[in-house]
Write an enzyme that holds these catalytic residues in place. Sequence first.
Site, PDB file in Angstrom:
ATOM      1  N   ASP A 109       0.876  -1.162   0.000  1.00 44.47           N
ATOM      2  CA  ASP A 109       0.000   0.000   0.000  1.00 44.47           C
ATOM      3  C   ASP A 109       0.918   1.218   0.000  1.00 44.47           C
ATOM      4  O   ASP A 109       2.100   1.116   0.344  1.00 44.47           O
ATOM      5  CB  ASP A 109      -0.890  -0.027   1.248  1.00 44.47           C
ATOM      6  CG  ASP A 109      -1.757   1.204   1.360  1.00 44.47           C
ATOM      7  OD1 ASP A 109      -2.388   1.583   0.355  1.00 44.47           O
ATOM      8  OD2 ASP A 109      -1.813   1.789   2.460  1.00 44.47           O
ATOM      9  N   ARG A 110       0.411   2.383  -0.377  1.00 46.48           N
ATOM     10  CA  ARG A 110       1.259   3.572  -0.399  1.00 46.48           C
ATOM     11  C   ARG A 110       1.118   4.388   0.883  1.00 46.48           C
ATOM     12  O   ARG A 110       2.002   4.384   1.728  1.00 46.48           O
ATOM     13  CB  ARG A 110       0.931   4.437  -1.630  1.00 46.48           C
ATOM     14  CG  ARG A 110       1.993   5.497  -1.883  1.00 46.48           C
ATOM     15  CD  ARG A 110       1.565   6.504  -2.924  1.00 46.48           C
ATOM     16  NE  ARG A 110       0.667   7.487  -2.316  1.00 46.48           N
ATOM     17  CZ  ARG A 110       0.142   8.507  -2.976  1.00 46.48           C
ATOM     18  NH1 ARG A 110       0.364   8.676  -4.268  1.00 46.48           N
ATOM     19  NH2 ARG A 110      -0.656   9.356  -2.349  1.00 46.48           N
ATOM     20  N   ASP A 111      -0.014   5.074   1.037  1.00 44.72           N
ATOM     21  CA  ASP A 111      -0.193   5.993   2.168  1.00 44.72           C
ATOM     22  C   ASP A 111      -0.251   5.229   3.483  1.00 44.72           C
ATOM     23  O   ASP A 111      -1.083   4.347   3.670  1.00 44.72           O
ATOM     24  CB  ASP A 111      -1.471   6.815   1.981  1.00 44.72           C
ATOM     25  CG  ASP A 111      -1.451   7.634   0.695  1.00 44.72           C
ATOM     26  OD1 ASP A 111      -0.382   8.126   0.327  1.00 44.72           O
ATOM     27  OD2 ASP A 111      -2.523   7.774   0.074  1.00 44.72           O
TER      28      ASP A 111
ATOM     29  N   ASN B 135      -5.408   2.936  -3.216  1.00 42.27           N
ATOM     30  CA  ASN B 135      -6.717   3.562  -3.398  1.00 42.27           C
ATOM     31  C   ASN B 135      -6.504   5.066  -3.375  1.00 42.27           C
ATOM     32  O   ASN B 135      -5.884   5.586  -2.444  1.00 42.27           O
ATOM     33  CB  ASN B 135      -7.666   3.182  -2.251  1.00 42.27           C
ATOM     34  CG  ASN B 135      -8.049   1.722  -2.239  1.00 42.27           C
ATOM     35  OD1 ASN B 135      -7.969   1.031  -3.245  1.00 42.27           O
ATOM     36  ND2 ASN B 135      -8.499   1.246  -1.087  1.00 42.27           N
ATOM     37  N   GLN B 136      -7.001   5.766  -4.391  1.00 41.47           N
ATOM     38  CA  GLN B 136      -6.824   7.224  -4.476  1.00 41.47           C
ATOM     39  C   GLN B 136      -8.131   7.886  -4.881  1.00 41.47           C
ATOM     40  O   GLN B 136      -8.280   8.402  -5.984  1.00 41.47           O
ATOM     41  CB  GLN B 136      -5.695   7.560  -5.473  1.00 41.47           C
ATOM     42  CG  GLN B 136      -4.325   7.123  -5.030  1.00 41.47           C
ATOM     43  CD  GLN B 136      -3.850   7.855  -3.784  1.00 41.47           C
ATOM     44  OE1 GLN B 136      -4.172   9.034  -3.557  1.00 41.47           O
ATOM     45  NE2 GLN B 136      -3.091   7.163  -2.947  1.00 41.47           N
TER      46      GLN B 136
ATOM     47  N   LYS C  21      -9.307  -1.557  -2.906  1.00 38.91           N
ATOM     48  CA  LYS C  21      -9.042  -2.634  -1.955  1.00 38.91           C
ATOM     49  C   LYS C  21     -10.140  -2.605  -0.898  1.00 38.91           C
ATOM     50  O   LYS C  21     -10.556  -1.518  -0.513  1.00 38.91           O
ATOM     51  CB  LYS C  21      -7.665  -2.430  -1.302  1.00 38.91           C
ATOM     52  CG  LYS C  21      -6.513  -2.594  -2.258  1.00 38.91           C
ATOM     53  CD  LYS C  21      -5.186  -2.251  -1.612  1.00 38.91           C
ATOM     54  CE  LYS C  21      -5.087  -0.741  -1.498  1.00 38.91           C
ATOM     55  NZ  LYS C  21      -3.957  -0.229  -0.794  1.00 38.91           N
TER      56      LYS C  21
ATOM     57  N   ASP D 282      -1.487  -0.864   5.876  1.00 40.05           N
ATOM     58  CA  ASP D 282      -1.776  -0.291   7.198  1.00 40.05           C
ATOM     59  C   ASP D 282      -3.260  -0.288   7.526  1.00 40.05           C
ATOM     60  O   ASP D 282      -3.662   0.241   8.559  1.00 40.05           O
ATOM     61  CB  ASP D 282      -1.207   1.131   7.301  1.00 40.05           C
ATOM     62  CG  ASP D 282      -1.949   2.123   6.424  1.00 40.05           C
ATOM     63  OD1 ASP D 282      -2.388   1.746   5.318  1.00 40.05           O
ATOM     64  OD2 ASP D 282      -2.087   3.291   6.842  1.00 40.05           O
TER      65      ASP D 282
END
Length: 183
Positions: free
Chosen positions: A19-21, A64-65, A114, A140
Amino acid sequence: MTMKALLPHIDKSWTLFLDRDGVINKRIVDGYVVQWADFEFLDGVLEALSFMSGLFGRIVVVTNQQCVAKGLVSEEGINAISREMCQAAARHGATIDAVIMCPQLATDPDNYRKPNPRMAFIAKEMMPEIDFAKSVMVGDSESDILFGKNVGMVTVKVAGHSDVADYNFDTLYDFSKQIKDER
């Protein structure tokens, strides 16, 4: 929980999904990363990515954005942030092979955010050698963990505990350090 029974077998045939953020960069509470100036790598992430790049065959970011659907940033704006992130990682010896983004709102019917596994299938279309049974998802949020579970990945929760995840660590760096210490 010890990882010795499972994760020492990771090699170049494995894929790391991230995941990114909240995993790679600091999550903006009640906000979004809408420009590169908003993006801040978490402590130890670049070192972790560099180590993981030498271990895993592929690293794929799935993110997710919904800020795109909210009109706060364009898809090209998110893609520009992704390019900057990948270039910064490369300057530290890390390779991010793909960034796959879902721009839809959580409330959109039939969205593929997701925990929907569609981004995993997109990654597999791009890289057919991906074997979900030889993949690790680090996230996270519970939706990240369920995303990994939905396709049979090993799951790692960071920044909090999950009873659903296979492993729990404070950060991506801590996860990478555990693997490094056991090798």
